[in-house]
Write a protein that holds these residues in place. Structure first.
Motif, short mmCIF file in Angstrom:
data_model
loop_
_atom_site.label_atom_id
_atom_site.label_comp_id
_atom_site.label_asym_id
_atom_site.label_seq_id
_atom_site.Cartn_x
_atom_site.Cartn_y
_atom_site.Cartn_z
N UNK A 239 -42.88 1.87 109.36
CA UNK A 239 -43.06 2.05 110.80
C UNK A 239 -43.51 3.47 111.14
N UNK A 240 -43.04 4.45 110.40
CA UNK A 240 -43.48 5.82 110.60
C UNK A 240 -44.97 5.96 110.30
N UNK A 241 -45.41 5.37 109.21
CA UNK A 241 -46.84 5.42 108.86
C UNK A 241 -47.68 4.69 109.90
N UNK A 242 -47.21 3.54 110.37
CA UNK A 242 -47.94 2.78 111.39
C UNK A 242 -48.04 3.59 112.68
N UNK A 243 -46.94 4.22 113.10
CA UNK A 243 -46.97 5.03 114.31
C UNK A 243 -47.91 6.22 114.19
N UNK A 244 -47.92 6.86 113.03
CA UNK A 244 -48.83 7.99 112.83
C UNK A 244 -50.28 7.53 112.80
N UNK A 245 -50.53 6.36 112.21
CA UNK A 245 -51.90 5.83 112.22
C UNK A 245 -52.36 5.48 113.62
N UNK A 246 -51.46 4.95 114.45
CA UNK A 246 -51.82 4.66 115.83
C UNK A 246 -52.12 5.94 116.61
N UNK A 247 -51.33 6.98 116.38
CA UNK A 247 -51.62 8.27 117.02
C UNK A 247 -52.97 8.82 116.56
N UNK B 105 -44.04 3.43 119.38
CA UNK B 105 -43.53 3.07 118.05
C UNK B 105 -42.69 4.21 117.47
N UNK B 106 -43.20 5.43 117.57
CA UNK B 106 -42.47 6.57 117.02
C UNK B 106 -41.19 6.86 117.79
N UNK B 107 -41.23 6.74 119.11
CA UNK B 107 -40.00 7.01 119.88
C UNK B 107 -38.96 5.91 119.65
N UNK B 108 -39.41 4.67 119.45
CA UNK B 108 -38.48 3.60 119.12
C UNK B 108 -37.84 3.85 117.76
N UNK B 109 -38.63 4.38 116.85
CA UNK B 109 -38.12 4.64 115.50
C UNK B 109 -37.12 5.78 115.49
N UNK B 110 -37.35 6.81 116.27
CA UNK B 110 -36.51 8.00 116.25
C UNK B 110 -35.32 7.93 117.21
N UNK B 111 -35.25 6.88 118.02
CA UNK B 111 -34.15 6.78 118.99
C UNK B 111 -32.86 6.38 118.35
N UNK C 32 -48.77 4.34 119.91
CA UNK C 32 -48.24 5.14 118.81
C UNK C 32 -46.98 5.88 119.19
N UNK C 33 -46.96 6.46 120.40
CA UNK C 33 -45.77 7.16 120.85
C UNK C 33 -44.60 6.23 121.07
#
Length: 97
Positions: free
Chosen positions: A58-66, A91-97, A88-89
């Motif tokens: 999910x981190x890689x997917x979020x970074x690719x979307x950004x 996905x990343x904010x969901x991952x880091x929450x 992308x944001x």
């Protein structure tokens, strides 16, 4: 009968060389594994996420979307850039929450 002949020495020398090569390669690949493990631990620790495979994907997917959003902005596609960046944001904010 001589037991320490030329062929005995040759066999021992080749065996020692093979053993040294195997020890060198096993140490090299073990250290690569340690480096990867420590990198993932440091990355996940600084982001506040666990080290599961799902989270890393999910981190890689979020970074690719950004990255796709930034590329859209650079190609002057404002709407596409906003959409990809927001996804992308999210996905990343969901991952880091």
């Amino acid at each position: 009968m001589q037991t320490d002949g030329f062929f005995n020495w040759l066999g021992e020398s080749i065996g020692d060389a093979i053993r040294a090569l195997v020890d060198l390669l096993s140490g090299f690949f073990a250290s690569i594994g340690i480096f990867i493990y420590e990198f993932i631990e440091g990355l996940s620790g600084s982001l506040g996420i666990s080290t599961s495979l799902f989270n890393m994907v999910m981190l890689v997917i979020g970074l690719l979307l950004l990255f796709k959003g930034i590329r859209s902005f650079l190609s002057r596609s404002i709407i596409g850039g906003i959409v990809w960046t927001v996804i992308g944001l999210l996905v990343l904010s969901w991952l880091m929450a």
